[in-house]
Design a protein around this motif. Sequence first.
Motif, PDB file in Angstrom:
ATOM      1  N   ALA A  49      59.940  11.233  42.902  1.00  0.00           N
ATOM      2  CA  ALA A  49      59.736  11.683  41.521  1.00  0.00           C
ATOM      3  C   ALA A  49      58.976  10.605  40.768  1.00  0.00           C
ATOM      4  CB  ALA A  49      61.075  11.953  40.843  1.00  0.00           C
ATOM      5  N   PHE A  50      58.262  11.028  39.723  1.00  0.00           N
ATOM      6  CA  PHE A  50      57.576  10.101  38.828  1.00  0.00           C
ATOM      7  C   PHE A  50      58.491   9.815  37.644  1.00  0.00           C
ATOM      8  CE2 PHE A  50      54.069  12.618  40.756  1.00  0.00           C
ATOM      9  CZ  PHE A  50      53.407  11.583  41.399  1.00  0.00           C
ATOM     10  N   PHE A  51      58.571   8.545  37.257  1.00  0.00           N
ATOM     11  CA  PHE A  51      59.405   8.216  36.107  1.00  0.00           C
ATOM     12  C   PHE A  51      58.783   7.106  35.267  1.00  0.00           C
ATOM     13  CE2 PHE A  51      62.827   6.405  33.685  1.00  0.00           C
ATOM     14  CZ  PHE A  51      63.466   7.532  33.215  1.00  0.00           C
ATOM     15  N   PRO A  52      58.632   7.341  33.977  1.00  0.00           N
ATOM     16  CA  PRO A  52      58.918   8.615  33.331  1.00  0.00           C
ATOM     17  C   PRO A  52      57.875   9.661  33.701  1.00  0.00           C
ATOM     18  CG  PRO A  52      57.984   7.083  31.746  1.00  0.00           C
ATOM     19  CD  PRO A  52      58.166   6.314  33.015  1.00  0.00           C
ATOM     20  N   PRO A  53      58.251  10.919  33.771  1.00  0.00           N
ATOM     21  CA  PRO A  53      57.316  11.944  34.230  1.00  0.00           C
ATOM     22  C   PRO A  53      56.229  12.267  33.211  1.00  0.00           C
ATOM     23  CG  PRO A  53      59.409  12.951  33.634  1.00  0.00           C
ATOM     24  CD  PRO A  53      59.611  11.457  33.556  1.00  0.00           C
ATOM     25  N   ASN A  54      56.517  12.053  31.942  1.00  0.00           N
ATOM     26  CA  ASN A  54      55.557  12.398  30.884  1.00  0.00           C
ATOM     27  C   ASN A  54      55.312  11.174  30.029  1.00  0.00           C
ATOM     28  OD1 ASN A  54      55.681  15.262  31.608  1.00  0.00           O
ATOM     29  ND2 ASN A  54      57.723  15.186  30.737  1.00  0.00           N
ATOM     30  N   ILE A  55      54.055  10.699  30.044  1.00  0.00           N
ATOM     31  CA  ILE A  55      53.739   9.489  29.289  1.00  0.00           C
ATOM     32  C   ILE A  55      52.594   9.756  28.320  1.00  0.00           C
ATOM     33  CG2 ILE A  55      54.501   8.001  31.174  1.00  0.00           C
ATOM     34  CD1 ILE A  55      51.498   7.367  31.667  1.00  0.00           C
ATOM     35  N   GLN A  56      52.469   8.866  27.352  1.00  0.00           N
ATOM     36  CA  GLN A  56      51.385   8.935  26.378  1.00  0.00           C
ATOM     37  C   GLN A  56      50.660   7.608  26.368  1.00  0.00           C
ATOM     38  OE1 GLN A  56      52.333  10.472  22.430  1.00  0.00           O
ATOM     39  NE2 GLN A  56      50.987   8.945  21.513  1.00  0.00           N
ATOM     40  N   VAL A  57      49.311   7.684  26.395  1.00  0.00           N
ATOM     41  CA  VAL A  57      48.503   6.467  26.395  1.00  0.00           C
ATOM     42  C   VAL A  57      47.326   6.637  25.438  1.00  0.00           C
ATOM     43  CG1 VAL A  57      49.118   5.961  28.797  1.00  0.00           C
ATOM     44  CG2 VAL A  57      47.017   7.211  28.284  1.00  0.00           C
ATOM     45  N   SER A  58      46.617   5.553  25.209  1.00  0.00           N
ATOM     46  CA  SER A  58      45.414   5.580  24.385  1.00  0.00           C
ATOM     47  C   SER A  58      44.240   6.084  25.210  1.00  0.00           C
ATOM     48  CB  SER A  58      45.102   4.172  23.863  1.00  0.00           C
ATOM     49  OG  SER A  58      46.193   3.643  23.140  1.00  0.00           O
ATOM     50  N   PRO A  59      43.207   6.632  24.560  1.00  0.00           N
ATOM     51  CA  PRO A  59      42.015   7.085  25.294  1.00  0.00           C
ATOM     52  C   PRO A  59      41.423   5.963  26.145  1.00  0.00           C
ATOM     53  CG  PRO A  59      41.964   7.896  23.043  1.00  0.00           C
ATOM     54  CD  PRO A  59      43.131   6.943  23.128  1.00  0.00           C
ATOM     55  N   GLY A  60      41.104   6.282  27.392  1.00  0.00           N
ATOM     56  CA  GLY A  60      40.492   5.316  28.289  1.00  0.00           C
ATOM     57  C   GLY A  60      41.448   4.290  28.865  1.00  0.00           C
ATOM     58  N   ALA A  61      42.731   4.457  28.639  1.00  0.00           N
ATOM     59  CA  ALA A  61      43.715   3.485  29.122  1.00  0.00           C
ATOM     60  C   ALA A  61      43.803   3.522  30.646  1.00  0.00           C
ATOM     61  CB  ALA A  61      45.089   3.774  28.523  1.00  0.00           C
ATOM     62  N   VAL A  62      44.196   2.395  31.209  1.00  0.00           N
ATOM     63  CA  VAL A  62      44.444   2.306  32.646  1.00  0.00           C
ATOM     64  C   VAL A  62      45.943   2.495  32.880  1.00  0.00           C
ATOM     65  CG1 VAL A  62      44.377   0.819  34.681  1.00  0.00           C
ATOM     66  CG2 VAL A  62      42.488   0.790  33.026  1.00  0.00           C
ATOM     67  N   VAL A  63      46.271   3.492  33.695  1.00  0.00           N
ATOM     68  CA  VAL A  63      47.676   3.777  34.013  1.00  0.00           C
ATOM     69  C   VAL A  63      47.937   3.357  35.454  1.00  0.00           C
ATOM     70  CG1 VAL A  63      49.447   5.569  34.222  1.00  0.00           C
ATOM     71  CG2 VAL A  63      47.756   5.685  32.371  1.00  0.00           C
ATOM     72  N   THR A  64      49.057   2.686  35.668  1.00  0.00           N
ATOM     73  CA  THR A  64      49.414   2.179  36.995  1.00  0.00           C
ATOM     74  C   THR A  64      50.677   2.867  37.506  1.00  0.00           C
ATOM     75  OG1 THR A  64      48.440   0.039  36.500  1.00  0.00           O
ATOM     76  CG2 THR A  64      50.022   0.118  38.320  1.00  0.00           C
ATOM     77  N   TRP A  65      50.582   3.392  38.721  1.00  0.00           N
ATOM     78  CA  TRP A  65      51.737   3.993  39.394  1.00  0.00           C
ATOM     79  C   TRP A  65      52.192   3.035  40.492  1.00  0.00           C
ATOM     80  CZ3 TRP A  65      47.836   6.770  37.260  1.00  0.00           C
ATOM     81  CH2 TRP A  65      48.169   7.891  36.496  1.00  0.00           C
TER      82      TRP A  65
END
Length: 121
Positions: A49-65
Amino acid sequence: LVAALAFVVAGCGGSGDTGTTVTGTPTGTPTGGTTTTVTTNAVAISGFAFFPPNIQVSPGAVVTWSNGDATDHNVTFTSGSTATTGNFSSGSKSLTMPTTPGTYAYHCTIHGTMTGTVVVQ
Ligand SMILES: [Cu+2]
């Protein structure tokens, strides 16, 4: 004997019996379609599962899993983006989010129950 048994059963219903309580489920449970959205750029993969499953970021942000499972997973966007991390079984992978505000859904193509969303705004 019957009276004694009834006393015992009644006693089980008292404040000391917490074994069958099903009410009062906490909010923010990672399964079941919760709409809770967390402002963060980091998502953990654990227990399929992904946690947290629902995230909010700024435009163009880099998200790391970060994959904490000892098995292959991937992050593949299915709406508004076709970005994918490809399969990885350990460590972390990052993707740059679009600059256009919106809700971008993703899933693991290996495990269909693994879903998440990134809200860009
Ligand atoms: Cu997976």
